[in-house]
Scaffold this active site. Structure first.
Site, PDB file in Angstrom:
ATOM      1  N   PHE A   1      45.905  50.665   7.429  1.00 21.23           N
ATOM      2  CA  PHE A   1      47.317  51.009   7.244  1.00 21.23           C
ATOM      3  C   PHE A   1      48.125  49.728   7.368  1.00 21.23           C
ATOM      4  O   PHE A   1      48.049  49.024   8.375  1.00 21.23           O
ATOM      5  CB  PHE A   1      47.800  52.033   8.288  1.00 21.23           C
TER       6      PHE A   1
ATOM      7  N   ASP B   1      46.461  41.537  10.705  1.00 20.58           N
ATOM      8  CA  ASP B   1      47.591  42.450  10.899  1.00 20.58           C
ATOM      9  C   ASP B   1      47.525  42.964  12.330  1.00 20.58           C
ATOM     10  O   ASP B   1      46.762  43.869  12.660  1.00 20.58           O
ATOM     11  CB  ASP B   1      47.526  43.603   9.879  1.00 20.58           C
TER      12      ASP B   1
ATOM     13  N   LYS C   1      56.338  45.999  15.687  1.00 15.91           N
ATOM     14  CA  LYS C   1      56.289  47.049  16.715  1.00 15.91           C
ATOM     15  C   LYS C   1      56.745  46.557  18.092  1.00 15.91           C
ATOM     16  O   LYS C   1      57.917  46.353  18.292  1.00 15.91           O
ATOM     17  CB  LYS C   1      54.892  47.666  16.755  1.00 15.91           C
TER      18      LYS C   1
HETATM   19  C1  LIG Z   1      48.671  47.841  11.434  1.00 13.09           C
HETATM   20  C2  LIG Z   1      50.005  48.201  10.854  1.00 13.09           C
HETATM   21  N1  LIG Z   1      50.507  47.447   9.857  1.00 13.09           N
HETATM   22  C3  LIG Z   1      51.697  47.715   9.315  1.00 13.09           C
HETATM   23  C4  LIG Z   1      52.461  48.776   9.744  1.00 13.09           C
HETATM   24  C5  LIG Z   1      53.796  49.056   9.105  1.00 13.09           C
HETATM   25  O1  LIG Z   1      54.811  48.828  10.032  1.00 13.09           O
HETATM   26  P1  LIG Z   1      56.273  49.434   9.777  1.00 13.09           P
HETATM   27  O2  LIG Z   1      56.162  50.915   9.949  1.00 13.09           O
HETATM   28  O3  LIG Z   1      57.119  48.781  10.827  1.00 13.09           O
HETATM   29  O4  LIG Z   1      56.668  49.046   8.403  1.00 13.09           O
HETATM   30  C6  LIG Z   1      51.980  49.592  10.772  1.00 13.09           C
HETATM   31  C7  LIG Z   1      52.745  50.761  11.223  1.00 13.09           C
HETATM   32  O5  LIG Z   1      52.237  51.687  11.808  1.00 13.09           O
HETATM   33  C8  LIG Z   1      50.719  49.295  11.343  1.00 13.09           C
HETATM   34  O6  LIG Z   1      50.212  50.037  12.312  1.00 13.09           O
END
Ligand SMILES: Cc1ncc(COP(=O)(O)O)c(C=O)c1O
Length: 450
Positions: A152, A260, A289
């Protein structure tokens, strides 16, 4: 006056006040904006929440991993108030401010890699992911991006393309970026054949290397983007061979390694960044986050030669690195360091994992318990042999938890995994109380299954 229920006491959901707000929500907010609970918060502190009906909850969701230092940490709140009295916004492209450059310096210092770095501040996780890909493409002059099954990376169009969950994150929104190639993540619990964890990690790496002959040449690949621990995809901890193998491929073929760390970073695993557990140094790391301690903020931190390869004007945004968010982030990092929250993540994670392992011995609905520090996943299965996901049962457990004052958060492509993401400042008796509620719910559902 608090007329609601204390943690542990059963409550009817939604409460009266929540029901009236819920009808407004249903009238004016699209259903695509999902909810996990019919609850409206009135205030939060540490790991505790009170809703608009006066009911109390323990928070094991932390706003999906945003509140590693808890709700409304005093130091963060005062930094925000102090900043709000001075200026709220300038846009860093128009007028610069100290907190942006100080935060960039701090992030360069606390991320892995003993080389010069530069930092771009953005707003959301998805925006940081998008920018990491832009930078990787500009630096390498290549267009291919390797991403993984169960990944994700966000909901904007490029990030959604990198994400690997069709319903409902991607459903009906294509087409996606044609440069994206997808490969299996070393999700060892669900390896499709009998193998050891290490061998499966190596197999997944080999699959990528083989593809350079059959799908896309390595010379066309700009970057591999990977979550060091899968977040949304099920709190999956890969074997070290997997991430080390990806690093080796990057080194051999001139590909960039993007970690990520949006969900796995900021101290959750007992190290500042999950990738540190695997002794792998990424070229680019994306954070969001918990970075802002509850404020909107994300960052792309990368090797200076890579980040600086973009032409003037190629990066930026109106709100990216907002001054209120920057001071909140500086305080958040200080709290993690000064309050030794990395040690605390390990201690709380051990208490939790021990309790969950004990539950696994008693309740067949638990198929797997896994964790790194306080990043902990519990996978529910309808049958331990076939590993059929217990999606319905996981939903029932979650509902029972909610009705007794514990907020939990599902994950996994089939929503059959719980991620326990309590704030790292949670008191031990609150943690135990939350685990008691969880155990009671699991017990009831497990008994009804047999
Ligand atoms: C690993 C990871 N990358 C990217 C995102 C996307 O973040 P955002 O919701 O702040 O766009 C998330 C969100 O849950 C995530 O867990």
């Amino acid at each position: 006056m608090n007329k609601g229920k204390k943690v542990g006491e059963e409550r009817a959901l939604p409460g009266e006040q929540a029901a009236s707000l819920l009808s407004l929500r249903n009238e004016y907010v699209p259903k695509g904006v999902f909810q996990i609970a019919p609850i409206f918060i009135s205030k939060g502190k540490g790991a505790l929440i009170e809703d608009v009906d006066g009911n109390e909850y323990i928070d094991f969701a932390a706003g999906i991993s945003v509140l590693n230092i808890g709700h409304c940490h005093d130091k963060v709140v005062s930094a925000i108030k102090e900043q709000a009295d001075k200026y709220l916004h300038t846009c860093f492209h128009v007028l610069m401010y100290e907190s942006y450059v100080k935060l960039a310096e701090k992030l360069a210092e606390i991320t892995p890699g003993n080389f010069p770095k530069q930092v771009l501040l953005t707003n959301s996780g998805a925006e940081a992911v998008e920018n990491s890909v832009k930078v990787a493409r500009r630096y390498t002059g290549r267009y291919g991006i390797i991403a993984f099954e169960h990944a994700f990376h966000g909901r904007t169009t490029l990030a959604m393309g990198l994400t690997s969950q069709v319903k409902y994150y991607k459903y009906g929104f294509g087409p996606f970026d044609p440069g994206i190639q997808r490969f299996p993540y070393a999700y060892t619990y669900r390896a499709p054949f009998k193998t050891t964890d290490a061998e499966y990690g190596e197999y997944c790496v080999r699959t990528i290397e083989d593809s350079f002959k059959t799908y896309m040449p390595a010379e066309a690949i700009a970057a591999i983007i990977v979550e060091p621990v899968l977040g949304e995809g099920g709190y999956v901890i890969p074997p070290v061979e997997f991430l080390k193998g990806l690093r080796r491929i990057c080194d051999d073929y001139g590909i960039l390694f993007i970690a990520d760390e949006i969900q796995s970073g900021m101290g959750r695993t007992g190290k500042m960044w999950a990738i540190e557990h695997f002794e792998v140094v990424p070229d680019i790391l994306v954070a969001a986050k918990s970075l802002g301690g509850g404020m909107v903020l994300s960052a792309v931190i990368g090797r200076r030669d890579i980040m600086d390869s973009v032409d003037i004007g190629g990066l930026g945004s109106t709100f990216g690195g907002n001054p209120v968010s920057c001071v909140a982030a500086l305080q958040t990092i200080e709290v993690i360091e000064q309050d030794k929250l990395l040690d605390r993540a390990i201690k709380l994670g051990k208490i939790t994992k021990d309790r969950l392992e004990g539950m696994k011995e008693k309740y067949g609905v638990i198929g797997d318990v896994r964790g790194l520090g306080s990043l902990i996943g519990v996978e529910f299965v309808a049958d331990r042999k076939t590993k059929e996901p217990a999606t319905k049962e996981a939903g029932e457990i979650r509902q029972k938890c909610l009705e007794h004052g514990l907020i939990t958060m599902p994950c996994g492509v089939l929503h059959n995994v719980f991620r326990l993401i309590f704030p790292l400042v949670i008191k031990e008796d609150e943690l135990e109380k939350g685990l008691d509620i969880l155990e009671e719910a699991i017990k009831e559902v497990d008994q009804a299954m047999s």
